[in-house]
Design an enzyme around this catalytic site. Sequence first.
Site, PDB file in Angstrom:
ATOM      1  N   THR A   1       1.927  11.702   6.668  1.00  6.88           N
ATOM      2  CA  THR A   1       2.593  10.592   5.998  1.00  6.88           C
ATOM      3  C   THR A   1       1.771  10.214   4.767  1.00  6.88           C
ATOM      4  O   THR A   1       0.772  10.850   4.454  1.00  6.88           O
ATOM      5  CB  THR A   1       2.707   9.371   6.939  1.00  6.88           C
ATOM      6  N   CYS A   2       2.200   9.164   4.090  1.00  6.24           N
ATOM      7  CA  CYS A   2       1.449   8.716   2.913  1.00  6.24           C
ATOM      8  C   CYS A   2       0.020   8.322   3.265  1.00  6.24           C
ATOM      9  O   CYS A   2      -0.892   8.494   2.452  1.00  6.24           O
ATOM     10  CB  CYS A   2       2.155   7.528   2.267  1.00  6.24           C
TER      11      CYS A   2
ATOM     12  N   SER B   1      -1.919   1.401  11.579  1.00  9.27           N
ATOM     13  CA  SER B   1      -1.286   1.510  10.264  1.00  9.27           C
ATOM     14  C   SER B   1      -1.937   0.589   9.245  1.00  9.27           C
ATOM     15  O   SER B   1      -2.607  -0.389   9.596  1.00  9.27           O
ATOM     16  CB  SER B   1       0.205   1.168  10.370  1.00  9.27           C
TER      17      SER B   1
ATOM     18  N   GLU C   1       3.679  -1.900  11.602  1.00  9.88           N
ATOM     19  CA  GLU C   1       4.808  -1.392  10.811  1.00  9.88           C
ATOM     20  C   GLU C   1       5.696  -0.508  11.684  1.00  9.88           C
ATOM     21  O   GLU C   1       5.211   0.262  12.510  1.00  9.88           O
ATOM     22  CB  GLU C   1       4.303  -0.621   9.594  1.00  9.88           C
TER      23      GLU C   1
ATOM     24  N   GLY D   1      13.983   8.887  -0.166  1.00  9.33           N
ATOM     25  CA  GLY D   1      13.532   9.033   1.211  1.00  9.33           C
ATOM     26  C   GLY D   1      13.415   7.702   1.927  1.00  9.33           C
ATOM     27  O   GLY D   1      13.906   6.666   1.452  1.00  9.33           O
TER      28      GLY D   1
ATOM     29  N   THR E   1      10.866   5.642   2.517  1.00  9.21           N
ATOM     30  CA  THR E   1      10.137   4.557   1.853  1.00  9.21           C
ATOM     31  C   THR E   1      11.004   3.883   0.801  1.00  9.21           C
ATOM     32  O   THR E   1      11.043   2.645   0.705  1.00  9.21           O
ATOM     33  CB  THR E   1       8.845   5.097   1.214  1.00  9.21           C
TER      34      THR E   1
END
Length: 427
Positions: A49-50, A101, A106, A183, A185
């Site tokens: 993920t980011c 997170s 989240e 996407g 996000t």
Amino acid sequence: MTLWVLGLNHQTAPVELRERAAFAGEALPRALGSLRDTPQIAEAVLLSTCNRTELYAVADSAQALDQWLHTQAGDLQGYLYQHADAEAVRHLFRVATGLDSMVLGEPQILGQVKDAWSTARDHGLLGQRLDRLFQQTFSVAKRARTDTQVGANPVSVASAAVRLAQNAFARLDDSTVLLVGAGETIELAARHLSEGKVRRLLIANRTLAHAQELASRHGGVALPLTELDRHLGEADVVFSATAAREPVIHREMVAKALRTRRHKPMLLFDLAVPRDIEADVATLNDAFLYTVDDLERAVEDNRRGRREAAAEAEAIIDLQVSRFVETQQASAHQAPLRQLRAFGEATRTELLERARQQLANGKPADEVLELLAHGLTNRLLHPPTAALRAAALSGDADLTRAAERLFPATPGYRHPPVRPDDADPAP
């Protein structure tokens, strides 16, 4: 084999290192194919993920994971963490619940974990151990979010960015907002923006159809990514989160947009890893650039409000880790028991059928019963007898002691004389 997790996240590595280890777009199936071809790794799930890249695997050693990641992303020593067995289970439970997170609690991380599990399954990387672990993870995360307030008023990186934009501009309903990407996000950002209202919403994406779908849901205007340069100057606020390997917004593009805007301030949020916006955009006057690392500071207030709920969720996770580990250990111990019972049942079935045939052929019942009892005794005792003889020759005292516990002496029992055919009973 051991259950391992090896990874890095926003707490251990800066964005420039995380983007090196990010697996997005075409890089993900290539990475999974490479994992499948690594013989030292029996099962694997790759979560990227980011804010984190983590490899969950069943392997002989952590070295196999480390070597694989080094091949894919270069030297990351000093920025990696690893956990084994129960601690690996605990780590995954915490990640899926949102306790690890950037924004505590989240919600979208659970969906990302599910996607990673599903993708691993589709690529043939999922075995029984990891499948059970991830299935239990989904159950634990759901319970923790249901039984506590850790997921109340969920705040994601995207919503934190929107909130920061709302604080910077007194009235977003008088502003033009540009979303780059389509996407999850960007979907979250669009949802939060729709709740707060904006004057005009532009959505640019490489696949125009995806931008059009998002625009239709949130009252925006879809643009092909090729027109980004032409429309950038219209935006007061830009949110970008694509899966591109290289920046899609360059310094010169922003400089040109600012000239078009007569240097009216522009707020840019780079929510992607690897980064979508060149870092030196921040050097331009009237351009205010925020990355995912900058949002770490912006969301600290949200963390403080969720710590009490997080403590409750941690207690749930502690209990569930213990139960999961106990279940796995019990399952592992059941395997030899099942094997022993299967051997006994197969022996009983075979010799009972032989006895029935002997009775059908007219052999006296007493003789058949004697043969059946003798055959069962020989067949069932042959494997442990052979093993104990081998143990005596090799000096394996542990097996001898185990046999004494399994077959305690019977008081008053006298061993019958050994018959010639008892000396080495056939299997």
